[in-house]
Every structure is written in structure tokens, then in C-alpha cells.
Write an enzyme that holds these catalytic residues in place. Structure first.
Site, PDB file in Angstrom:
ATOM      1  CB  CYS A  17       1.932  12.357 -29.075  1.00  0.00           C
ATOM      2  SG  CYS A  17       0.769   9.286 -29.049  1.00  0.00           S
ATOM      3  N   GLY A  77       5.890   5.408 -18.634  1.00  0.00           N
ATOM      4  CA  GLY A  77       7.006   6.905 -18.880  1.00  0.00           C
ATOM      5  C   GLY A  77       6.909   7.617 -17.312  1.00  0.00           C
ATOM      6  CE  LYS A  78       4.590  12.034 -21.774  1.00  0.00           C
ATOM      7  NZ  LYS A  78       3.792  10.820 -22.736  1.00  0.00           N
ATOM      8  N   PRO A 100       2.320   3.209 -20.074  1.00  0.00           N
ATOM      9  CG  PRO A 100       5.096   2.540 -21.814  1.00  0.00           C
ATOM     10  CD  PRO A 100       3.535   3.526 -21.569  1.00  0.00           C
TER      11      PRO A 100
HETATM   12  N1  SAM Z   1       1.120   8.434 -20.313  1.00  0.00           N
HETATM   13  C1  SAM Z   1       2.211   7.234 -20.695  1.00  0.00           C
HETATM   14  C2  SAM Z   1       3.301   7.335 -20.407  1.00  0.00           C
HETATM   15  O1  SAM Z   1       4.159   8.247 -20.713  1.00  0.00           O
HETATM   16  O2  SAM Z   1       3.823   6.499 -20.432  1.00  0.00           O
HETATM   17  C3  SAM Z   1       1.554   7.289 -22.155  1.00  0.00           C
HETATM   18  C4  SAM Z   1       0.092   6.913 -22.645  1.00  0.00           C
HETATM   19  S1  SAM Z   1      -0.819   6.469 -24.151  1.00  0.00           S
HETATM   20  C5  SAM Z   1      -0.194   7.881 -24.929  1.00  0.00           C
HETATM   21  C6  SAM Z   1      -2.595   6.407 -23.066  1.00  0.00           C
HETATM   22  C7  SAM Z   1      -3.206   5.748 -22.101  1.00  0.00           C
HETATM   23  O3  SAM Z   1      -4.360   6.117 -22.567  1.00  0.00           O
HETATM   24  C8  SAM Z   1      -2.778   4.300 -23.022  1.00  0.00           C
HETATM   25  O4  SAM Z   1      -1.732   3.620 -22.285  1.00  0.00           O
HETATM   26  C9  SAM Z   1      -4.582   3.965 -23.128  1.00  0.00           C
HETATM   27  O5  SAM Z   1      -5.295   2.319 -22.228  1.00  0.00           O
HETATM   28  C10 SAM Z   1      -4.910   4.611 -22.050  1.00  0.00           C
HETATM   29  N2  SAM Z   1      -6.539   5.219 -21.658  1.00  0.00           N
HETATM   30  C11 SAM Z   1      -7.430   5.067 -22.744  1.00  0.00           C
HETATM   31  N3  SAM Z   1      -8.873   5.553 -22.728  1.00  0.00           N
HETATM   32  C12 SAM Z   1      -8.035   5.814 -21.018  1.00  0.00           C
HETATM   33  C13 SAM Z   1      -9.531   5.727 -20.276  1.00  0.00           C
HETATM   34  N4  SAM Z   1     -10.202   6.199 -20.334  1.00  0.00           N
HETATM   35  N5  SAM Z   1      -8.484   5.978 -19.121  1.00  0.00           N
HETATM   36  C14 SAM Z   1      -7.257   5.510 -18.022  1.00  0.00           C
HETATM   37  N6  SAM Z   1      -6.749   4.890 -19.493  1.00  0.00           N
HETATM   38  C15 SAM Z   1      -7.073   5.347 -20.756  1.00  0.00           C
END
Ligand code: SAM
Length: 441
Positions: free
Chosen positions: A377, A262-263, A260
């Protein structure tokens, strides 16, 4: 998500019914978040908050409540009644001092579904309150009950971290997580925000560069300056990502899996850099926009699959890439207790393949002399140490650098309450993460 319990006894019966509905949806495969959303469609914000607290407790106490119900009920009750009893038993386990109210309201909840089951429910719950210690001790003899997780998960955790550390982390996963905020240093210093928070009656504990832990969780809207973008809710371990990537003014940075946001936001709070934030899920992409808007930050946010390079990339390499890849989330069970029940053993291999695909697709986009921070994570080796070792064997132009002074080349951070095992500065409270910083020569 923060958890707090603004419960009144009058609203409890209704909240128990809603929570039981959500737990039934979870048993049928829904995630905690989706189940909660669906069961609380027509609920007031107060009812939703109460239901949320019950659902989290029922998920954290699932195996124990189930084991106890098996002892208490000779025959399994009908599904809706069983769900109410499991939610209520979990609550009785968690809050013994409220036993009287919980039993009364649970019986009212049962009556609202099937009045003929009320006597049976009453007998089960009252017996539990009388024989609690003996019933719990018997049920807790089994590891699955003690750690509230399937056997394969317990074995996997022990294989990844060693039994002592894994058992500590799994025990910790059954407690409520701390509420930690990230102070937006563009708007206020952590010291100044702590002063405001303290004058609003909140007890704070600074943890790292921008992290402040609250001694008692509060609803997000009650955080001083939240709407004005002074703070965001983010675990202290997660806050290390932007710190380790160390963005500089003028840099072009890619946050490849951003929702969402955050980073993404943290990177922008630390430097005047330009960030491209990619997210494959359009609904989750909206959350990035909302977060940036609240914080007064700007990024180039795009809904795209990061591996589909031709679709979104203009050919200019990036100074830095943050790859916060999708993973099993084995490091954040305390925050998402449903994970252990929704994961299957085969997910680890499937996710490791997805992470490899993302690494391979994005690495060519790092400029020479640039860096990629890989984050999951999770504490499983397949997604962390092994993933990076295999990557290095395929890429002689990649070199590992410590994420921070005196840090190991690959940092596996297990959720801990033990100062000695944590990363300096954020001890003792954070989630579990794996970090590796790759430099390109
Ligand atoms: N970095 C985010 C934060 O700190 O708020 C959290 C990221 S979460 C671990 C991983 C995210 O990657 C998810 O929202 C997922 O929908 C997205 N995701 C998964 N595969 C992806 C892809 N091939 N390309 C872009 N986003 C992807």
C-alpha cells in the site's frame, strides 16, 4: 477504522483532554492507534469515539494548527496546554460553524488542567476565530503546512508520482477517507445488501465486484448484517488483491502477511480454496481469527515469520501466493494520517530490504505454472516498480502478467477522486497501492 463524530458539547471538554493526551503520546513516538488506546483506557465508548474523531482531525491539521499557534502565542505554553490548544485549533479549522461551542469547551478543558492558563487559551482561540482567513492564508504558504507533511516526504511523493499527481494525492490525504465495505458474496449479493442498507437509511454507491461505498460513514456495528458476516470494512483498492489473484476452487493458497485478515477472508469468499494465513505478530493474528469467525470462514492461521520456511511449511508448493508486504504505507495516509510524521527517510530502504527477503523466501514455494501477487500500500518506486524490476533481473523463470485486462504490467494506483486516473470499476474513491502479478515458468 471508520471516523464519525457523535459529539455533544457537554462531552467535548473531556474528549479534548483525552485527545490532547493522545496527541502528546504521539509526539513522543506512539502510533495513533496505540496512543488512542492508552489515553482512552477508562473512557466510555462515546468518549472514545469523540476522542478518536478529534485525534484524527488534529493529526490531519497538525502542521496548520502548529503554524497558527506559533503566530498566536508569543511564548510556547506548557506541554499539556499546548496539546489542548492544538487539538482545539484543529477542530476550529475543521468545523468553523461550531466555533462558539469549541472555544467554550476548549477553555473548560484548559481550566481542568491549569485554571491560570484559561485566559490565555481563551484569547488565542477567540483571536483565531476573528482572524481565521488571514492566519490560515499566511500559514498555508508553506508546502509542509499545505500538505501536512515533512519536506522530505513531499519531495519523495513528487519524485514517485510527479508533482501534479503527488500534490493531488497529498491534498486528498487531508480529507476523511470514504467508508467502503466488501460484501461477502457467499452470503449476499452487493445489490441485495445495498437494498438492505438503503432501507436502513444508508446511502450506498457500488464500486467494484464486491465493493460498496457509503456516502456517510457509520460505526461499524451499525452496518446492516455486520455481526452476521454479510460485510467487512475494506478499501476498494485493497479489494483488488483477491480479485487479481483470482482464487479457484480446490487451490492451495498462501497469504504470507495476513493480519488482520481482510484479504484472507476475501479469497475465501470468492472460492472454495484452502488458505494458509501467516502472521508474525501474535496479537494481530488474533484479529484474523476474529474476522474469519464473524464471516463464517476457515483458514489455516499460523503465527510465524513467513521467511522462516522450515518452521511452518510442509514442502508442498502453493498454486498461488499473496504477498501483501509490510511497507511505508505511503498510499494510505488519508486513512492513517500519522504515517507521514512517524516515518523516517531511512525506513524506505529498510522496508525494501524486508520486502526483498520475503519475495526471495516465498518464490520457491510457488509451484511451476503458479503465481505470486505482490502488493504494497505504497506508491514509492523502491517498494514497487524497482523492487519488482530487480526481482525479475534475478529470476528468469519469473514473468510479469497484467493484473487485469488492459491493465499495465505493474499497476501503481494513486489515491484519487479523479475517474480518469483510477482503476476501472472502483473509480473514483480508493487508497494508493502497487500491484504486480508474477507467473512462474
Ligand atoms: N493482508 C492484510 C490484510 O489485508 O488484512 C494486511 C497485511 S499488512 C500490510 C502486513 C502484515 O505483515 C502485518 O500484519 C505485519 O505484522 C505482517 N508481517 C510483517 N513481516 C512479516 C513476516 N516476516 N512474516 C509474516 N508476517 C509479517
Amino acid at each position: 477504522m471508520s471516523e464519525f463524530t457523535p459529539r455533544t458539547s457537554a462531552a467535548l471538554a473531556r474528549a479534548i483532554v483525552l485527545a490532547a493526551k493522545a496527541r502528546s503520546a504521539m509526539s513522543a513516538g506512539a502510533s495513533l492507534e496505540k496512543a488512542l488506546e492508552a489515553s482512552c483506557q477508562d473512557a466510555s465508548p462515546q468518549e472514545k469515539a469523540a476522542c478518536q474523531a478529534l485525534v484524527y482531525t488534529a493529526t490531519r491539521r497538525h502542521m496548520l494548527a502548529q503554524a497558527i499557534l506559533t503566530i498566536l502565542a508569543q511564548r510556547s505554553p506548557e506541554a499539556q496546554i499546548k496539546a489542548i490548544l492544538l487539538v482545539s485549533l484543529s477542530e476550529l479549522i475543521e468545523s468553523p460553524q461550531k466555533s462558539y461551542v469549541i472555544c467554550n469547551e476548549a477553555v473548560k478543558a484548559v481550566k481542568s488542567i491549569n485554571s491560570r492558563a484559561a485566559g490565555f487559551a481563551n484569547a488565542c482561540l477567540r483571536r483565531f476565530t476573528r482572524e481565521r482567513d488571514a492566519l490560515c492564508a499566511k500559514a498555508l504558504e508553506r508546502d509542509e503546512v499545505r500538505f501536512n507533511a515533512p519536506v522530505w516526504w513531499i519531495n519523495k511523493m513528487r519524485g514517485a508520482l510527479g508533482t501534479t499527481k503527488a500534490d493531488k494525492m497529498m491534498a486528498l490525504a487531508q480529507k476523511r477517507p470514504p467508508m467502503t465495505v466488501r460484501v461477502n458474496r457467499r452470503k449476499i449479493t452487493p445489490v441485495d445488501w445495498c437494498a438492505i442498507a438503503q432501507s436502513a437509511g444508508l446511502q450506498t454507491r457500488p464500486l467494484g465486484q464486491s465493493a460498496v461505498m457509503l456516502e456517510n460513514p457509520v460505526p461499524v456495528g451499525d452496518l446492516p448484517g455486520f455481526a452476521e458476516g454479510l460485510v467487512s470494512v475494506q478499501d476498494a483498492g485493497a479489494q483488488l488483491a483477491a480479485q487479481f489473484l483470482a482464487p479457484q476452487n480446490g487451490q492451495r493458497i498462501l497469504d504470507a502477511c495476513a493480519a488482520p485478515g481482510g484479504k484472507t477472508a476475501h479469497l475465501l469468499e470468492l472460492a472454495d480454496c484452502s488458505v494458509t494465513a501467516l502472521e508474525v505478530d501474535s496479537m494481530r493474528c488474533k484479529r484474523i481469527h476474529e474476522n474469519l469467525q464473524r464471516l463464517g470462514l476457515k483458514a489455516d492461521v499460523r503465527t510465524s515469520d513467513a521467511t522462516d520456511i522450515a518452521c511452518w511449511h510442509d514442502g508442498t508448493p502453493f498454486d498461488s501466493i499473496l504477498l501483501d508486504a509490510p511497507c511505508t504505507a505511503s498510499g494510505i495516509v488519508r486513512r492513517h494520517p500519522d504515517i507521514v510524521f512517524s516515518r523516517r527517510p531511512g525506513d524506505i530502504e529498510a522496508l525494501a530490504k524486508q520486502q526483498k527477503r520475503l519475495l526471495e523466501a516465498l518464490w520457491p514455494l510457488v509451484k511451476f505454472g503458479g503465481k505470486l501477487l505482490y502488493v504494497v500500500c505504497s506508491v514509492f518506486k523502491e517498494e514497487g516498480q524497482d523492487q519488482i524490476k530487480n526481482f525479475l533481473s534475478r529470476h528468469p523463470e519469473a514473468e510479469l502478467a497484467p493484473v487485469a485486462e488492459r491493465a499495465p504490467l505493474m499497476l501503481t494506483l494513486a489515491a484519487s477522486e479523479d475517474d480518469q486516473e483510477s482503476f476501472p470499476g472502483i473509480a473514483p474513491v480508493h487508497d494508493g497501492f502497487f500491484y504486480a502479478l508474477l507467473l512462474k515458468h
